[in-house]
Design a protein around this motif. Structure first.
Motif, PDB file in Angstrom:
ATOM      1  N   TYR A   1       3.035 -12.239   1.469  1.00 33.35           N
ATOM      2  CA  TYR A   1       1.815 -12.958   1.113  1.00 33.35           C
ATOM      3  C   TYR A   1       2.110 -14.102   0.149  1.00 33.35           C
TER       4      TYR A   1
ATOM      5  N   THR B   1      -9.819  -5.920   7.342  1.00 28.54           N
ATOM      6  CA  THR B   1      -9.273  -5.916   5.988  1.00 28.54           C
ATOM      7  C   THR B   1      -8.825  -7.318   5.609  1.00 28.54           C
ATOM      8  N   ARG B   2      -8.854  -7.584   4.333  1.00 33.42           N
ATOM      9  CA  ARG B   2      -8.358  -8.852   3.807  1.00 33.42           C
ATOM     10  C   ARG B   2      -7.773  -8.597   2.426  1.00 33.42           C
TER      11      ARG B   2
ATOM     12  N   TRP C   1      -5.553  -4.396  -0.368  1.00 31.06           N
ATOM     13  CA  TRP C   1      -6.310  -4.580   0.860  1.00 31.06           C
ATOM     14  C   TRP C   1      -7.746  -4.156   0.619  1.00 31.06           C
TER      15      TRP C   1
ATOM     16  N   MET D   1     -13.479  -6.027   5.060  1.00 38.10           N
ATOM     17  CA  MET D   1     -14.014  -7.289   5.560  1.00 38.10           C
ATOM     18  C   MET D   1     -14.769  -7.006   6.853  1.00 38.10           C
TER      19      MET D   1
ATOM     20  N   PRO E   1      -5.317 -15.396   3.621  1.00 40.89           N
ATOM     21  CA  PRO E   1      -5.624 -13.972   3.796  1.00 40.89           C
ATOM     22  C   PRO E   1      -6.695 -13.450   2.840  1.00 40.89           C
TER      23      PRO E   1
ATOM     24  N   GLU F   1      -9.509 -14.915   2.660  1.00 40.72           N
ATOM     25  CA  GLU F   1     -10.682 -15.035   3.533  1.00 40.72           C
ATOM     26  C   GLU F   1     -10.538 -14.121   4.745  1.00 40.72           C
ATOM     27  N   SER F   2      -9.396 -14.223   5.417  1.00 39.77           N
ATOM     28  CA  SER F   2      -9.093 -13.349   6.548  1.00 39.77           C
ATOM     29  C   SER F   2      -7.620 -13.487   6.876  1.00 39.77           C
ATOM     30  N   PRO F   3      -6.917 -12.371   7.164  1.00 40.54           N
ATOM     31  CA  PRO F   3      -5.500 -12.445   7.533  1.00 40.54           C
ATOM     32  C   PRO F   3      -5.281 -12.628   9.034  1.00 40.54           C
TER      33      PRO F   3
ATOM     34  N   LEU G   1       0.092  -9.038   6.963  1.00 39.25           N
ATOM     35  CA  LEU G   1      -0.632  -8.019   7.722  1.00 39.25           C
ATOM     36  C   LEU G   1       0.303  -7.188   8.595  1.00 39.25           C
TER      37      LEU G   1
END
Length: 449
Positions: free
Chosen positions: A9, A51-52, A65, A68, A101, A103-105, A136
């Motif tokens: 990440y 998940t995010r 984690w 989401m 990630p 916001e969203s992965p 992820l």
């Protein structure tokens, strides 16, 4: 979040590392908007897609984690009609985009209808490209996520993810920090001793020595903002035709094409070339990212195709043997307890723009078997799958080897700044695969994949 995933990440905030998993399906006539609704309904019950990432205040711990709810913004529609070459150009333009990630992965791109896609004759296609943050999951885990998303059986409902409570996470991190420091100290000595043992085993010939660094070649140049993609879809039996596995067969074809391309661009016949090949770590995964890179000699000096394949298989076996030494696991255990502030400090102060004088490989080969060809999207069956390993400042040409059912795609990812005549390189790769098909069989090598 585990240490390897946290590292992935944090690195992704410095350089693009997202994975792009391409799946080509028959077009059964469903509108892309309807397909998006079907995909979102499945994503809503898949744990990894619900998940995010959330950062602990003050950065005193690895990120967590958090839950989401997937929404329509995560599925982008690229409505056609379009052609396969134009679709690949559109995918190439996505490769320099980076997910956030937090916001969203993940994000899904849908293209259709697509004409002239491989393996379909005159039948149109729908192309799905799943963009996944490396934190992820690695290639195997990301392929598993795609299998859940495009599976024909009902998705298994995910367990609820605990709500994100930053205050609780911060308090727990503060309490755990002294314990982490103590465990880091305790694990450092076994890791050091294991490292020394690996050196002794290497000197004694028990395991292969560390591969030497190599001079940079034209493929080790930095890409610019442009990307070029090509795909070669073949029956899996074509790459196994030499008696070795798909990974070795594809790497042999890449070796033939790359050595000939480099010679045509001024690299002498006596210059060695090597590939960085991704392999799974042994043992049960303790992180979403559970892989290493090993250096594989591509043996351009061997003219006979069958003999070159055998030498590449042996080089891969030796690379795995060294990578699987217990020292690797000891180092992983030590890294797992390094306090997050120390781990992040090292990444934040690493110069990702620096180009080394020597390299460990001149290209990358990432190989993943994505399972049976039983995936479905919008009523259409999957034809083939592909992937495009990321480029870096000193790796301007990468290859994916991705199989589903009885079809394997050998893909090319590069930049015109590195390989200005990618069509010529694709021709060389296709010719090499034809040579491989005609080569005499070899005995299977233990340890190949």
């Amino acid at each position: 979040m585990s240490a390897p995933d946290a590292q992935s990440y944090w690195i992704s905030r410095q350089i693009p590392t997202d994975q792009f998993l391409l799946y080509c399906f028959d077009d059964a006539g469903a509108p892309l908007a309807s397909i998006r609704e079907q995909v979102l309904a499945r994503a809503a019950v898949i744990a990894d897609l619900r998940t995010r990432i959330r950062e602990v205040p003050g950065g005193v711990d690895h990120p967590h984690w958090a839950p989401m709810v997937p929404d329509a913004s995560l599925v982008r529609l690229h409505e056609g009609p379009t052609t396969w070459p134009a679709c690949l150009r559109s995918v190439a333009a996505l490769l320099t985009e980076r997910l956030d990630p937090i916001e969203s992965p993940w994000r899904l791109h849908l293209f259709g209808p697509v004409a002239d896609a491989p393996e379909g004759g005159d039948t149109g296609a729908v192309v799905a490209v799943l963009q996944v943050a490396h934190a992820l999951g690695d290639g195997r885990r990301a392929s598993g996520i795609a299998r859940e998303l495009f599976g024909s059986a009902p998705a298994t409902p995910a367990r609820a993810i605990p709500a994100w409570r930053p205050g609780v996470a911060l308090a727990a991190a503060v309490v755990r920090l002294p314990v982490q420091v103590a465990r880091m100290v305790l694990r450092a000595r076994p890791a050091h001793l294991a490292h020394r043992q690996r050196e002794r085993d290497s000197a004694a010939g028990v395991i292969p020595p560390k591969p030497p660094s190599r001079p940079k070649l034209p493929t080790n140049a930095a890409p610019d903002h442009r990307r070029e993609l090509r795909t070669v879809v073949v029956p899996a039996a074509t790459l196994r035709g030499t008696g070795v596995t798909v990974t070795v067969g594809a790497t042999t074809a890449i070796s033939l094409a790359l050595s000939r391309y480099l010679r045509a661009h001024g690299v002498g016949p006596g210059v060695g070339i090597a590939a960085e090949v991704t392999v799974a770590k042994p043992g049960k995964p303790l992180a979403r990212n559970h892989f290493r890179n090993v250096t594989v000699d591509l043996h351009p000096e061997i003219e006979d195709v069958a003999a070159r394949a055998g030498a590449i298989a042996e080089s891969l076996r030796r690379g795995r043997l060294r990578a699987d030494h217990p020292a690797g696991a000891a180092e992983d255990r030590a890294t797992a307890v390094v306090p997050a502030p120390l781990l992040r400090h090292g990444i934040d102060h690493f110069d990702f723009t620096a180009v080394p004088d020597e390299v460990t490989g001149n290209t990358v080969v990432s190989s993943v078997d994505r399972g049976p060809a039983d995936l479905v999207l919008g009523g259409g069956r999957v034809r083939f799958t592909a992937g495009f390993p990321a480029l870096s400042q000193f790796m301007g040409l990468t290859h994916g080897v991705h199989g589903i059912g009885d079809r394997v795609t050998v893909s090319i990812a590069t930049s015109p700044a590195v390989v200005p005549d990618v069509d010529e390189y694709e021709r060389l790769l296709r010719d090499a695969i034809d040579e491989l098909r005609a080569a005499a069989p070899l005995p299977q090598r233990e340890g190949d994949s």
